[in-house]
Design an enzyme around this catalytic site. Structure first.
Site: not given
Ligand code: NVA
Ligand code: CP
Length: 302
Positions: A103, A130, A133, A222, A262, A290
């Site tokens: 990540r 992502h 997800q 989101d 998500c 997930r």
């Molecule tokens: N769009 C959000 C998704 C988190 C799972 C982010 O990138 O922070």
């Molecule tokens: N939805 C998601 O990826 O959650 P986290 O950021 O908690 O991993």
């Protein structure tokens, strides 16, 4: 040749189907208490440049349930955080591990890691995409609606990583995607262009959330401010005010529409508490899935 999961651009409908068939089997086995140590002795490295709750827990627990282990590698505490190259990290980690989940910020970093690693690399979220997800989201839609085919998904809010992965999925699979994003916050233009080329006009971009939501089977949102954009948070609160899933917006979707997010969610911003905690919300099932999807991905790739 090893396979990676960096996004959906290289995927075919049969690849999605393989993941979901396996997900359904793994979920059933877990519910029935049947052990399934298919990854005994295998190790997954999990590199995190950003925070996570669901992704970290589901990959870690998933590996444990499959008989393997997962290592949490906060890049600040590894030599990557001190400038060791991704190429050296990938080559060296390939000697110890059987797979890497990462990540991070730039999609290019994930691609670079995958280029030099001889083991599978999984994208656990970048600024651009992502995929894990959206695989869980579509699996949840299949459970709730019987199939993804012909379903209309309305995505309300920021044209971010989640929106981009939805578009990539809709480029490959036969469901309808209507996005409503404020001007200046559209999804990635290359991903939109790719969809225009091959997506059979199943993706539409609106400015008005009501136009996108009309007759939708799934209402999705989101956060307004993604990880890494914290400095823009105040400005975004103003710009995104009308891009909220609330009772009024839900009222123009189909009567049996489901509400997805998500997570993590900001109640009172992109979604109201009565909707996310209401009877049409499936966010907890979505989060649970997930785990099952992650296990399927791990089994297939490792
Ligand atoms: N769009 C959000 C998704 C988190 C799972 C982010 O990138 O922070
Ligand atoms: N939805 C998601 O990826 O959650 P986290 O950021 O908690 O991993």
């Amino acid at each position: 040749m090893k396979k990676d999961l960096l996004g959906f651009a290289e995927m075919k409908p049969a690849d999605f189907e393989e993941i979901w068939q396996r997900t359904a089997r793994l979920k059933k086995m877990l519910k029935e208490g049947r052990e399934h140590a298919s990854l005994q002795g295998k190790t997954l490295g999990m590199i995190f440049d950003k925070s996570s709750t669901r992704t970290r827990i589901s990959f870690e627990v998933g590996m444990y349930q499959l008989g393997g282990i997962a290592l949490f590698l906060n890049s600040r505490d590894t030599q990557i955080g001190r400038g060791e190259t991704l190429a050296d990290s990938a080559r060296m980690m390939s000697c110890y591990l059987n797979g890497i989940m990462i990540r991070t910020f730039a999609q290019e970093s994930v691609e670079e890691l995958a280029r030099y690693a001889s083991i599978p690399v999984i994208n656990g979220l970048t600024d651009l995409l992502h995929p894990c997800q959206i695989l869980a989201d579509l699996f949840t839609i299949r459970e709730k609606k019987g199939s993804c085919e012909g379903v209309k998904v309305a995505y309300i809010g920021d044209g971010n990583n989640i929106a981009n992965s939805w578009i990539e999925a809709a480029t490959c699979l036969p469901f309808e995607l209507a996005l409503a994003c404020p001007e200046g916050y559209d999804p990635d233009c290359r991903i939109m262009a790719e969809n225009k080329k091959v997506g059979k006009e199943r993706v539409r971009l609106y400015r008005d959330p009501f136009d996108a939501t009309r007759d939708a089977d799934v209402l999705y949102t989101d956060v307004w401010t993604s990880m890494g954009q914290e400095a823009e948070s105040q400005e975004r609160k103003t710009i995104f005010t009308n891009y909220q899933i609330n009772r009024k917006l839900l009222g123009v979707a189909k009567k049996d529409a489901i509400v997805m997010h998500c997570l993590p969610a900001h109640r009172g911003e992109e979604i109201t508490a009565d909707v996310i905690d209401g009877s049409q919300s499936v966010v907890i099932d979505e989060a649970e899935n997930r785990l099952h999807v992650q296990k399927a991905i791990l089994e297939i790739l490792i």
